[in-house]
Design a protein around this motif. Structure first.
Motif, PDB file in Angstrom:
ATOM      1  N   ALA A 183       0.822  -1.212   0.000  1.00 41.87           N
ATOM      2  CA  ALA A 183       0.000   0.000   0.000  1.00 41.87           C
ATOM      3  C   ALA A 183       0.854   1.258   0.000  1.00 41.87           C
ATOM      4  N   ALA A 184       0.340   2.288  -0.644  1.00 36.84           N
ATOM      5  CA  ALA A 184       1.016   3.592  -0.679  1.00 36.84           C
ATOM      6  C   ALA A 184      -0.036   4.688  -0.674  1.00 36.84           C
ATOM      7  N   VAL A 185       0.341   5.844  -0.123  1.00 42.17           N
ATOM      8  CA  VAL A 185      -0.583   6.967   0.006  1.00 42.17           C
ATOM      9  C   VAL A 185       0.084   8.222  -0.526  1.00 42.17           C
ATOM     10  N   PHE A 186      -0.726   9.072  -1.165  1.00 43.50           N
ATOM     11  CA  PHE A 186      -0.221  10.353  -1.658  1.00 43.50           C
ATOM     12  C   PHE A 186      -1.336  11.384  -1.494  1.00 43.50           C
ATOM     13  N   SER A 187      -0.972  12.572  -1.037  1.00 46.74           N
ATOM     14  CA  SER A 187      -1.959  13.624  -0.792  1.00 46.74           C
ATOM     15  C   SER A 187      -1.383  14.967  -1.192  1.00 46.74           C
ATOM     16  N   ASP A 188      -2.263  15.839  -1.691  1.00 43.25           N
ATOM     17  CA  ASP A 188      -1.855  17.188  -2.079  1.00 43.25           C
ATOM     18  C   ASP A 188      -2.909  18.170  -1.588  1.00 43.25           C
ATOM     19  N   VAL A 189      -2.452  19.274  -1.018  1.00 37.57           N
ATOM     20  CA  VAL A 189      -3.383  20.271  -0.504  1.00 37.57           C
ATOM     21  C   VAL A 189      -4.190  20.906  -1.629  1.00 37.57           C
ATOM     22  N   GLY A 190      -3.646  20.923  -2.850  1.00 38.56           N
ATOM     23  CA  GLY A 190      -4.324  21.532  -3.990  1.00 38.56           C
ATOM     24  C   GLY A 190      -4.091  23.030  -4.042  1.00 38.56           C
ATOM     25  N   PRO A 191      -4.293  23.635  -5.208  1.00 40.91           N
ATOM     26  CA  PRO A 191      -3.976  25.056  -5.378  1.00 40.91           C
ATOM     27  C   PRO A 191      -5.015  26.010  -4.816  1.00 40.91           C
ATOM     28  N   HIS A 192      -6.153  25.488  -4.357  1.00 41.01           N
ATOM     29  CA  HIS A 192      -7.247  26.363  -3.937  1.00 41.01           C
ATOM     30  C   HIS A 192      -7.528  26.304  -2.439  1.00 41.01           C
ATOM     31  N   ARG A 193      -6.744  25.555  -1.695  1.00 42.17           N
ATOM     32  CA  ARG A 193      -6.963  25.419  -0.260  1.00 42.17           C
ATOM     33  C   ARG A 193      -5.705  25.837   0.514  1.00 42.17           C
ATOM     34  N   ASP A 194      -5.918  26.397   1.684  1.00 43.34           N
ATOM     35  CA  ASP A 194      -4.804  26.826   2.525  1.00 43.34           C
ATOM     36  C   ASP A 194      -4.279  25.707   3.405  1.00 43.34           C
ATOM     37  N   ALA A 195      -5.116  24.719   3.705  1.00 42.08           N
ATOM     38  CA  ALA A 195      -4.721  23.623   4.588  1.00 42.08           C
ATOM     39  C   ALA A 195      -5.263  22.315   4.036  1.00 42.08           C
ATOM     40  N   ASN A 196      -4.578  21.237   4.360  1.00 46.49           N
ATOM     41  CA  ASN A 196      -5.021  19.916   3.933  1.00 46.49           C
ATOM     42  C   ASN A 196      -5.863  19.306   5.048  1.00 46.49           C
ATOM     43  N   GLN A 197      -7.163  19.139   4.788  1.00 47.14           N
ATOM     44  CA  GLN A 197      -8.060  18.543   5.772  1.00 47.14           C
ATOM     45  C   GLN A 197      -8.258  17.057   5.546  1.00 47.14           C
ATOM     46  N   ASP A 198      -7.604  16.500   4.522  1.00 40.71           N
ATOM     47  CA  ASP A 198      -7.583  15.051   4.346  1.00 40.71           C
ATOM     48  C   ASP A 198      -6.516  14.458   5.263  1.00 40.71           C
ATOM     49  N   ALA A 199      -6.787  13.284   5.801  1.00 40.37           N
ATOM     50  CA  ALA A 199      -5.800  12.535   6.570  1.00 40.37           C
ATOM     51  C   ALA A 199      -5.854  11.087   6.109  1.00 40.37           C
ATOM     52  N   ALA A 200      -4.690  10.473   5.926  1.00 39.61           N
ATOM     53  CA  ALA A 200      -4.675   9.122   5.388  1.00 39.61           C
ATOM     54  C   ALA A 200      -3.458   8.366   5.908  1.00 39.61           C
ATOM     55  N   PHE A 201      -3.570   7.028   5.872  1.00 37.21           N
ATOM     56  CA  PHE A 201      -2.418   6.197   6.187  1.00 37.21           C
ATOM     57  C   PHE A 201      -2.437   4.951   5.315  1.00 37.21           C
ATOM     58  N   ALA A 202      -1.277   4.326   5.193  1.00 38.04           N
ATOM     59  CA  ALA A 202      -1.148   3.092   4.429  1.00 38.04           C
ATOM     60  C   ALA A 202      -0.165   2.184   5.148  1.00 38.04           C
ATOM     61  N   ALA A 203      -0.527   0.903   5.277  1.00 40.14           N
ATOM     62  CA  ALA A 203       0.327  -0.087   5.918  1.00 40.14           C
ATOM     63  C   ALA A 203       0.027  -1.447   5.301  1.00 40.14           C
ATOM     64  N   SER A 204       0.820  -2.455   5.673  1.00 40.87           N
ATOM     65  CA  SER A 204       0.617  -3.794   5.121  1.00 40.87           C
ATOM     66  C   SER A 204      -0.625  -4.462   5.694  1.00 40.87           C
ATOM     67  N   TRP A 205      -1.189  -3.905   6.774  1.00 43.40           N
ATOM     68  CA  TRP A 205      -2.349  -4.487   7.444  1.00 43.40           C
ATOM     69  C   TRP A 205      -3.601  -3.626   7.342  1.00 43.40           C
ATOM     70  N   GLY A 206      -3.481  -2.422   6.803  1.00 42.21           N
ATOM     71  CA  GLY A 206      -4.648  -1.563   6.700  1.00 42.21           C
ATOM     72  C   GLY A 206      -4.339  -0.249   6.025  1.00 42.21           C
ATOM     73  N   ALA A 207      -5.393   0.479   5.686  1.00 46.10           N
ATOM     74  CA  ALA A 207      -5.256   1.783   5.040  1.00 46.10           C
ATOM     75  C   ALA A 207      -6.558   2.531   5.206  1.00 46.10           C
ATOM     76  N   ALA A 208      -6.481   3.863   5.185  1.00 48.37           N
ATOM     77  CA  ALA A 208      -7.694   4.656   5.347  1.00 48.37           C
ATOM     78  C   ALA A 208      -7.518   6.042   4.767  1.00 48.37           C
ATOM     79  N   VAL A 209      -8.655   6.638   4.402  1.00 49.35           N
ATOM     80  CA  VAL A 209      -8.748   8.046   4.027  1.00 49.35           C
ATOM     81  C   VAL A 209      -9.868   8.666   4.851  1.00 49.35           C
ATOM     82  N   ALA A 210      -9.574   9.786   5.492  1.00 49.09           N
ATOM     83  CA  ALA A 210     -10.582  10.574   6.203  1.00 49.09           C
ATOM     84  C   ALA A 210     -10.517  11.993   5.667  1.00 49.09           C
ATOM     85  N   ASP A 211     -11.661  12.601   5.468  1.00 55.70           N
ATOM     86  CA  ASP A 211     -11.733  13.937   4.873  1.00 55.70           C
ATOM     87  C   ASP A 211     -12.515  14.846   5.814  1.00 55.70           C
TER      88      ASP A 211
END
Length: 264
Positions: free
Chosen positions: A7-35
């Motif tokens: 598993a791998a995770v990648f996140s970008d704040v984007g050009p229109h937001r001041d802060a990244n409100q997405d949170a995510a993780f990736a591991a061999s036993w689990g993964a998640a995205v929260a927004d």
């Protein structure tokens, strides 16, 4: 037979937001995205606190009921922030998660409008239903699936995790199959990339880290005005490890290496 996730995770704040409100993780036993829910306070705190508290309980989960209890515990801790600081009232987050249980099964948890997709044998199938106002209109035949992507009220969600006892999260069993590829993503991806485009990107024969970056880059090129996060997971044979996850977005910015401040 046991399985693990590459598993791998990648996140970008984007050009229109001041802060990244997405949170995510990736591991061999689990993964998640929260927004973190837009329009409310401290969305980055809500998403990061939830996923960090969930992971702090360890990787070992027995079944769907046990994972649901773990999520509800993490959600209670989210509410503890509000009880400690009333100015945070209203903060909330979506949540979509994959987790391998100790018996070799795969669990899928979901609430809100971040999504999970499964690519199996070249076919991409969405595995979650958006908890959103527009999804209700689609279900009733009032709005087409194609028009839903541009509907002006597409960001109104009908379920999230707010730290309240009445919050609802669905946890279901999914069959792990060697060679499956899963995508978890925030709506900064799915609101701007149609499913057929997502299918093409997920199906490219590249490693999971490159695939996650491709999806995020494509959403940004499509004009995403939100934070953009993707987690790509390949199911393979072998026992999962107990490694520290890879964190992204708000989860990489908050509580790194220190979970002591999560509970109220």
């Amino acid at each position: 037979m046991t399985f693990r996730l590459r598993a791998a995770v990648f996140s970008d704040v984007g050009p229109h937001r001041d802060a990244n409100q997405d949170a995510a993780f990736a591991a061999s036993w689990g993964a998640a995205v929260a927004d973190g829910v837009g329009g409310g306070p401290a969305g980055d705190l809500a998403s990061a606190a939830l996923v960090h508290r969930l992971v702090a309980g360890g990787s070992d989960v027995g079944d769907a009921d046990e994972l649901e209890v773990r999520i509800r515990g993490a959600n209670w801790d989210l509410g503890a922030h509000v009880r400690r600081d009333p100015t945070l009232a209203g903060m909330a987050t979506t949540f979509t998660c994959l987790w391998l249980d100790r018996h070799g099964g795969l669990l899928l948890a979901h609430t809100g409008d971040s999504r999970a997709y499964l690519l199996r044998d070249g076919h991409l199938i969405r595995q979650t239903r958006d908890d959103s106002y527009v999804q209700v209109l689609v279900d009733q035949g009032i709005v087409s699936a194609a028009d839903a992507m541009s509907h002006p009220r597409r960001n109104i969600i009908t379920a999230s995790l707010r730290g309240d006892d009445t919050d609802h999260v669905r946890v279901v069993d999914r069959l792990p199959v060697e060679g499956d590829r899963w995508l978890l993503c925030s709506d900064g991806v799915s609101d701007y990339l149609p499913d057929d485009v997502i299918a093409d990107l997920v199906g490219i024969d590249v490693e999971v880290d490159a695939a996650a970056q491709l999806i995020v880059s494509a959403a940004l090129e499509a004009g995403s005005r939100d934070n953009v996060t993707a987690v790509v997971c390949d199911v393979e044979r072998g026992a999962p490890g107990v490694e520290e996850p890879s964190w992204a977005g708000a989860a990489a910015d908050r509580f790194a290496g220190d979970l002591s401040g999560l509970a109220g």
